[in-house]
Design a protein around this motif. Structure first.
Motif, mmCIF file in Angstrom:
data_model
loop_
_atom_site.group_PDB
_atom_site.id
_atom_site.type_symbol
_atom_site.label_atom_id
_atom_site.label_comp_id
_atom_site.label_asym_id
_atom_site.label_seq_id
_atom_site.Cartn_x
_atom_site.Cartn_y
_atom_site.Cartn_z
ATOM 1 N N GLU A 79 35.384 36.768 32.390
ATOM 2 C CA GLU A 79 35.673 38.108 31.852
ATOM 3 C C GLU A 79 34.380 38.913 31.740
ATOM 4 O O GLU A 79 34.344 40.097 32.080
ATOM 5 N N ALA A 80 33.298 38.278 31.292
ATOM 6 C CA ALA A 80 32.003 38.948 31.207
ATOM 7 C C ALA A 80 31.510 39.339 32.599
ATOM 8 O O ALA A 80 30.988 40.448 32.797
ATOM 9 N N ASP A 81 31.697 38.453 33.586
ATOM 10 C CA ASP A 81 31.282 38.752 34.958
ATOM 11 C C ASP A 81 32.061 39.933 35.529
ATOM 12 O O ASP A 81 31.498 40.803 36.197
ATOM 13 N N ASP A 82 33.368 39.968 35.267
ATOM 14 C CA ASP A 82 34.190 41.087 35.741
ATOM 15 C C ASP A 82 33.730 42.406 35.120
ATOM 16 O O ASP A 82 33.652 43.428 35.798
ATOM 17 N N ALA A 83 33.424 42.376 33.829
ATOM 18 C CA ALA A 83 32.963 43.589 33.150
ATOM 19 C C ALA A 83 31.616 44.041 33.707
ATOM 20 O O ALA A 83 31.401 45.240 33.930
ATOM 21 N N CYS A 84 30.717 43.096 33.950
ATOM 22 C CA CYS A 84 29.399 43.442 34.499
ATOM 23 C C CYS A 84 29.520 43.987 35.924
ATOM 24 O O CYS A 84 28.809 44.923 36.293
ATOM 25 N N THR A 85 30.421 43.434 36.716
ATOM 26 C CA THR A 85 30.638 43.924 38.081
ATOM 27 C C THR A 85 31.145 45.362 38.057
ATOM 28 O O THR A 85 30.638 46.219 38.785
ATOM 29 N N LEU A 86 32.130 45.626 37.222
ATOM 30 C CA LEU A 86 32.650 46.988 37.095
ATOM 31 C C LEU A 86 31.567 47.929 36.583
ATOM 32 O O LEU A 86 31.400 49.041 37.110
ATOM 33 N N LEU A 87 30.811 47.489 35.590
ATOM 34 C CA LEU A 87 29.759 48.325 35.025
ATOM 35 C C LEU A 87 28.707 48.654 36.076
ATOM 36 O O LEU A 87 28.269 49.805 36.179
ATOM 37 N N LEU A 88 28.302 47.678 36.886
ATOM 38 C CA LEU A 88 27.310 47.929 37.930
ATOM 39 C C LEU A 88 27.848 48.913 38.967
ATOM 40 O O LEU A 88 27.123 49.812 39.409
#
Length: 161
Positions: free
Chosen positions: A109-118
């Motif tokens: 979930e953290a990785d998905d959020a970071c991908t979207l944020l980037l």
């Protein structure tokens, strides 16, 4: 032979005397006063004390999981403070990734959020950003990181993710 009917005389309406600017202003003030409810305001109907509402329903405007995570990360930065060059400092301030990881339920979930944020950082703010960490470390203060988290939360909600 028929007798001709006498023509009717039409009189012009009497004209009202021209009012001065001050007279027109006074009439307008009277018209406004007539429309205003001049009943005294009862402050007991207006002033209310705090209401006990569960914090989650007040502070969580998003229903989608990724949007809610990004919003919680933004709230964490606003409440605990922001830092650069590390996930968390001695006072408890966090960077973007630290805030997301602290609020995420899982690493994915953290990785998905970071991908979207980037993606959002690159597309809308800084096309030269290589990673979230490098972009975070280039910021002068926590204003833009908090702002970008709010923007990303709004985007994630609009996308239904």
């Amino acid at each position: 032979m028929a007798t001709p009917t006498p023509a009717k005389t039409v009189h012009a309406p009497a004209t009202a005397p021209t009012l001065t600017f001050d007279e027109r202003l006074a009439l307008a003030a009277l018209a406004v006063d007539a429309r205003i409810n001049t009943a005294p305001l009862d402050l007991a109907d207006v002033i209310r004390g705090p209401i006990n509402i569960p914090a989650a329903s007040v502070l969580q405007p998003y229903r989608t999981p990724l949007a809610a995570l990004l919003h919680r990360a933004q709230t964490r930065i606003l409440n605990d403070g922001w830092c650069a060059d590390r996930l968390r400092d001695e006072q408890g301030a966090v960077c973007l990734i630290g805030a997301i990881r602290a609020e995420a339920g899982s690493r994915s979930e953290a990785d998905d959020a970071c991908t979207l944020l980037l993606d959002i950082v690159r597309n809308e703010f800084d096309p030269t950003a290589e990673t979230i960490a490098s972009w975070n470390d280039r910021q002068r203060d926590g204003h833009m990181p908090a702002r970008i988290l709010g923007h990303a939360a709004s985007r994630a909600d609009a996308r239904g993710i």
